[in-house]
Scaffold this active site. Structure first.
Site, PDB file in Angstrom:
ATOM      1  N   ARG A 129     106.112  74.671  60.473  1.00 42.59           N
ATOM      2  CA  ARG A 129     106.998  75.110  59.365  1.00 42.59           C
ATOM      3  C   ARG A 129     108.461  75.234  59.784  1.00 42.59           C
ATOM      4  NH1 ARG A 129     102.596  78.695  58.096  1.00 42.59           N
ATOM      5  NH2 ARG A 129     101.329  77.682  56.490  1.00 42.59           N
ATOM      6  N   LYS A 151     120.766  65.606  57.155  1.00 43.47           N
ATOM      7  CA  LYS A 151     119.812  64.843  56.333  1.00 43.47           C
ATOM      8  C   LYS A 151     118.768  64.248  57.271  1.00 43.47           C
ATOM      9  CE  LYS A 151     122.186  63.133  52.233  1.00 43.47           C
ATOM     10  NZ  LYS A 151     122.669  61.902  51.592  1.00 43.47           N
ATOM     11  N   GLU A 193     129.660  52.269  59.040  1.00 43.25           N
ATOM     12  CA  GLU A 193     129.769  53.637  58.501  1.00 43.25           C
ATOM     13  C   GLU A 193     131.144  54.223  58.859  1.00 43.25           C
ATOM     14  OE1 GLU A 193     127.392  54.781  56.508  1.00 43.25           O
ATOM     15  OE2 GLU A 193     125.386  54.349  57.298  1.00 43.25           O
ATOM     16  N   LYS A 236     133.195  63.311  58.005  1.00 48.10           N
ATOM     17  CA  LYS A 236     131.880  63.622  57.421  1.00 48.10           C
ATOM     18  C   LYS A 236     131.664  65.140  57.349  1.00 48.10           C
ATOM     19  CE  LYS A 236     127.010  62.885  57.276  1.00 48.10           C
ATOM     20  NZ  LYS A 236     125.827  62.107  57.609  1.00 48.10           N
ATOM     21  N   GLU A 246     124.265  67.797  48.646  1.00 48.83           N
ATOM     22  CA  GLU A 246     124.557  66.628  47.799  1.00 48.83           C
ATOM     23  C   GLU A 246     124.368  66.891  46.300  1.00 48.83           C
ATOM     24  OE1 GLU A 246     123.695  62.704  49.524  1.00 48.83           O
ATOM     25  OE2 GLU A 246     123.049  62.130  47.530  1.00 48.83           O
ATOM     26  N   ARG A 250     129.245  65.106  48.092  1.00 49.06           N
ATOM     27  CA  ARG A 250     128.610  64.460  49.252  1.00 49.06           C
ATOM     28  C   ARG A 250     128.146  63.032  48.910  1.00 49.06           C
ATOM     29  NH1 ARG A 250     124.516  66.818  53.902  1.00 49.06           N
ATOM     30  NH2 ARG A 250     124.266  64.814  54.960  1.00 49.06           N
ATOM     31  N   ASN A 254     127.499  58.072  50.328  1.00 47.55           N
ATOM     32  CA  ASN A 254     126.543  56.997  50.010  1.00 47.55           C
ATOM     33  C   ASN A 254     127.244  55.738  49.524  1.00 47.55           C
ATOM     34  OD1 ASN A 254     124.281  58.601  50.553  1.00 47.55           O
ATOM     35  ND2 ASN A 254     124.470  59.583  48.558  1.00 47.55           N
ATOM     36  N   HIS A 257     125.674  52.218  49.594  1.00 49.16           N
ATOM     37  CA  HIS A 257     124.245  52.383  49.877  1.00 49.16           C
ATOM     38  C   HIS A 257     123.329  51.959  48.729  1.00 49.16           C
ATOM     39  CE1 HIS A 257     125.794  54.345  53.394  1.00 49.16           C
ATOM     40  NE2 HIS A 257     124.603  54.685  53.826  1.00 49.16           N
ATOM     41  N   HIS A 261     120.829  49.796  50.448  1.00 49.00           N
ATOM     42  CA  HIS A 261     119.421  50.175  50.607  1.00 49.00           C
ATOM     43  C   HIS A 261     118.495  49.157  49.940  1.00 49.00           C
ATOM     44  CE1 HIS A 261     119.955  54.754  51.601  1.00 49.00           C
ATOM     45  NE2 HIS A 261     120.074  53.977  52.661  1.00 49.00           N
ATOM     46  N   HIS A 282     120.966  48.666  59.469  1.00 58.31           N
ATOM     47  CA  HIS A 282     121.462  49.567  58.429  1.00 58.31           C
ATOM     48  C   HIS A 282     122.966  49.367  58.195  1.00 58.31           C
ATOM     49  CE1 HIS A 282     121.524  53.053  55.836  1.00 58.31           C
ATOM     50  NE2 HIS A 282     122.563  53.502  56.498  1.00 58.31           N
TER      51      HIS A 282
HETATM   52  P1  NAD Z   1     118.308  52.763  65.452  1.00 59.48           P
HETATM   53  O1  NAD Z   1     118.041  54.180  65.686  1.00 59.48           O
HETATM   54  O2  NAD Z   1     117.143  51.885  65.122  1.00 59.48           O
HETATM   55  O3  NAD Z   1     119.052  52.174  66.741  1.00 59.48           O
HETATM   56  C1  NAD Z   1     119.400  50.819  66.764  1.00 59.48           C
HETATM   57  C2  NAD Z   1     118.811  50.098  67.983  1.00 59.48           C
HETATM   58  O4  NAD Z   1     119.549  50.480  69.130  1.00 59.48           O
HETATM   59  C3  NAD Z   1     117.358  50.417  68.290  1.00 59.48           C
HETATM   60  O5  NAD Z   1     116.718  49.246  68.721  1.00 59.48           O
HETATM   61  C4  NAD Z   1     117.458  51.406  69.445  1.00 59.48           C
HETATM   62  O6  NAD Z   1     116.320  51.367  70.287  1.00 59.48           O
HETATM   63  C5  NAD Z   1     118.664  50.912  70.169  1.00 59.48           C
HETATM   64  N1  NAD Z   1     119.406  51.909  70.932  1.00 59.48           N
HETATM   65  C6  NAD Z   1     119.828  53.129  70.515  1.00 59.48           C
HETATM   66  N2  NAD Z   1     120.629  53.666  71.421  1.00 59.48           N
HETATM   67  C7  NAD Z   1     120.702  52.823  72.451  1.00 59.48           C
HETATM   68  C8  NAD Z   1     121.408  52.816  73.681  1.00 59.48           C
HETATM   69  N3  NAD Z   1     122.277  53.782  73.980  1.00 59.48           N
HETATM   70  N4  NAD Z   1     121.215  51.775  74.521  1.00 59.48           N
HETATM   71  C9  NAD Z   1     120.395  50.746  74.172  1.00 59.48           C
HETATM   72  N5  NAD Z   1     119.747  50.661  73.013  1.00 59.48           N
HETATM   73  C10 NAD Z   1     119.898  51.694  72.164  1.00 59.48           C
HETATM   74  O7  NAD Z   1     119.372  52.524  64.286  1.00 59.48           O
HETATM   75  P2  NAD Z   1     120.801  53.170  63.951  1.00 59.48           P
HETATM   76  O8  NAD Z   1     121.627  52.038  63.523  1.00 59.48           O
HETATM   77  O9  NAD Z   1     121.274  54.054  65.027  1.00 59.48           O
HETATM   78  O10 NAD Z   1     120.473  54.116  62.698  1.00 59.48           O
HETATM   79  C11 NAD Z   1     120.012  53.575  61.479  1.00 59.48           C
HETATM   80  C12 NAD Z   1     119.221  54.651  60.750  1.00 59.48           C
HETATM   81  O11 NAD Z   1     120.064  55.770  60.515  1.00 59.48           O
HETATM   82  C13 NAD Z   1     118.704  54.212  59.384  1.00 59.48           C
HETATM   83  O12 NAD Z   1     117.356  54.558  59.273  1.00 59.48           O
HETATM   84  C14 NAD Z   1     119.536  55.005  58.395  1.00 59.48           C
HETATM   85  O13 NAD Z   1     118.837  55.281  57.202  1.00 59.48           O
HETATM   86  C15 NAD Z   1     119.829  56.253  59.185  1.00 59.48           C
HETATM   87  N6  NAD Z   1     121.021  56.991  58.751  1.00 59.48           N
HETATM   88  C16 NAD Z   1     120.899  58.312  58.503  1.00 59.48           C
HETATM   89  C17 NAD Z   1     121.996  59.060  58.118  1.00 59.48           C
HETATM   90  C18 NAD Z   1     121.862  60.546  57.907  1.00 59.48           C
HETATM   91  O14 NAD Z   1     122.812  61.173  57.434  1.00 59.48           O
HETATM   92  N7  NAD Z   1     120.747  61.141  58.258  1.00 59.48           N
HETATM   93  C19 NAD Z   1     123.246  58.449  57.975  1.00 59.48           C
HETATM   94  C20 NAD Z   1     123.351  57.089  58.247  1.00 59.48           C
HETATM   95  C21 NAD Z   1     122.231  56.361  58.631  1.00 59.48           C
HETATM   96  N1  GLY Z   2     124.885  59.389  55.207  1.00 58.57           N
HETATM   97  C1  GLY Z   2     124.874  60.061  53.932  1.00 58.57           C
HETATM   98  C2  GLY Z   2     124.929  61.542  54.064  1.00 58.57           C
HETATM   99  O1  GLY Z   2     124.813  62.100  55.126  1.00 58.57           O
HETATM  100  O2  GLY Z   2     125.060  62.203  53.072  1.00 58.57           O
END
Ligand code: NAD
Ligand code: GLY
Length: 383
Positions: A129, A151, A193, A236, A246, A250, A254, A257, A261, A282
């Site tokens: 929890r 998020k 981003e 941000k 949001e 906020r 997006n 997106h 998406h 992404h």
């Molecule tokens: P990811 O986490 O898949 O990383 C991209 C690739 O890089 C992967 O293959 C990973 O293994 C590799 N990698 C990561 N760090 C590394 C390093 N230092 N050295 C070597 N390889 C490395 O993808 P991402 O682009 O980091 O994130 C995309 C995700 O983030 C999506 O799912 C998206 O929806 C999410 N996101 C969330 C928010 C939020 O506010 N929570 C905001 C933007 C994006």
């Molecule tokens: N990346 C969108 C948010 O954090 O609201």
């Protein structure tokens, strides 16, 4: 004897919460993380969650740093990639945690990109929890965006991030040295981003990116990575402070997106069924989505053509895609937008810029419905 419906009782739960946290920026931060956790512990044991790539490149050194401070720590990894961001992966990780004996006295260290941070944060929200977690982002995208703001989510077959929770981290450590091992494509993807933050809120930051493209893309110096991370988190962070859950403003985060998406979902599906050997990252779909959203704004006379061109030039200069992939039709992209979380009454909504550095507020909702004909036209002009 109580007569049915005559008695009621109120459970009073009004409360003020302080979810503030610090973001630490720097280089070679793992010893500092270990020292901080030793001096102000979050729990009596820790578990590092990483994907299979980061497990190889960085997990062991974080593990060693924590153990050298005599902290109890285990590590768990999952297969790298967006298609791992599911409830099934979370269930497996939580089973591993339970097998290791983790309970309420455990804190999670989310070491990796946005996929790891989103899933590890979600696990922190639901395991026992709710337990504390720390974000240690290792991609440009995660250092710019996903590690801040709380998020957390997983994807389902019906859409991106459809199941999740708001769960703020206890701390964020942005160590730009971790980017040394990041593949070039992932580095560029994360910059989408970053450009988004310039467009939605900060024209000066946009100008800086414009001026220092070469420094950022080719030299990838720790100094420019730090400057980018600090500015991203500042932009941000201010938005999240104003609207953590949001309800309105906020939504500007997006930007790009709705279409992004939709294309990401189609691309992942094509990858999973074997129709495509790879999937769009992404940041790449956000770059395409921003291009379409800017075009929609231009078609609606809400944005100048110069601003559309400036944004497109910067995206191109950073090596990001600005065209809709040929394999996806306008009809399937528009159909796929209906699953977006901003959709209301079955209709997709769009976040649209007014200028570089400012967004339309649409009466405080920051998102608007757009006729399918306009979206279709914008998609045609983005091919
Ligand atoms: P990811 O986490 O898949 O990383 C991209 C690739 O890089 C992967 O293959 C990973 O293994 C590799 N990698 C990561 N760090 C590394 C390093 N230092 N050295 C070597 N390889 C490395 O993808 P991402 O682009 O980091 O994130 C995309 C995700 O983030 C999506 O799912 C998206 O929806 C999410 N996101 C969330 C928010 C939020 O506010 N929570 C905001 C933007 C994006
Ligand atoms: N990346 C969108 C948010 O954090 O609201």
């Amino acid at each position: 004897m109580i007569e049915s419906g005559t008695d009621s009782m109120r459970i009073n739960l009004e409360r003020k919460v302080d979810e503030s946290y610090d973001i630490v920026f720097g280089r070679d931060l793992f010893p500092r993380i270990a020292k901080d956790l030793k001096e102000s512990p979050l729990a009596s044991r820790y578990v590092i969650i990483a994907d299979s790539n980061v497990f190889k490149t960085h997990s062991q050194s974080l593990l060693r740093a924590l153990r050298s401070e005599e902290l109890k720590v285990d590590d768990i990894f999952f297969n790298a990639g967006e298609n791992s961001k599911t409830m099934q992966t979370c269930s497996k990780i939580m089973d591993d945690m339970a097998r290791l004996g983790c309970g309420r006295d455990t804190a999670i260290l989310a070491l990796g990109g946005g996929v790891t941070g989103d899933m590890a944060g979600f696990i922190a929200a639901i395991f026992n929890r709710g337990i504390p977690y720390v974000q240690i982002p290792t991609t440009v995208l995660a250092q710019a965006d996903s590690s801040v703001g709380g998020k957390t989510a997983v994807d389902t077959q019906y859409g991106k991030n459809l199941v999740g929770a708001f769960k703020q981290p206890e701390r964020v450590y942005i160590d730009v040295d971790t980017l040394k091992t990041l593949p070039d494509r992932e580095y560029r993807s994360g910059l989408a981003e970053t450009i988004k933050h310039g467009v939605i809120q900060d024209a000066d930051f946009f100008e800086y990116l414009y001026e220092f493209v070469d420094e950022i893309i080719n030299k990838k110096s720790p100094e420019s990575s730090l400057k980018i991370a600090v500015n991203n988190c500042r932009i941000k962070g201010r938005v999240v402070e104003m609207d953590p859950h949001e309800k309105g403003r906020r939504r500007i985060l997006n930007y790009g997106h709705t279409i992004g998406h939709a294309i990401e979902k189609l691309s992942l599906r094509a990858f999973e069924t074997g129709e495509s050997p790879d999937y769009l990252r992404h940041g790449e779909v956000v770059a395409i989505g921003m291009t379409v959203a800017a075009k929609i704004a231009e078609l609606l006379n809400l944005l100048s053509v110069n601003a559309v061109m400036d944004q497109e030039k910067l995206l191109r200069d950073f090596g990001l895609p600005v065209k809709i992939p040929g394999e996806f039709s306008n009809e399937e992209i528009i159909a796929s937008t209906k699953a977006d979380k901003k959709a209301a009454k079955g209709k997709a909504r769009y976040v649209l810029p007014a200028a570089i550095g400012a967004m339309h507020d649409f009466g405080g909702t920051y998102a608007t419905e757009v006729d399918n004909e306009v979206v279709d036209q914008a998609l045609k002009e983005t091919r």
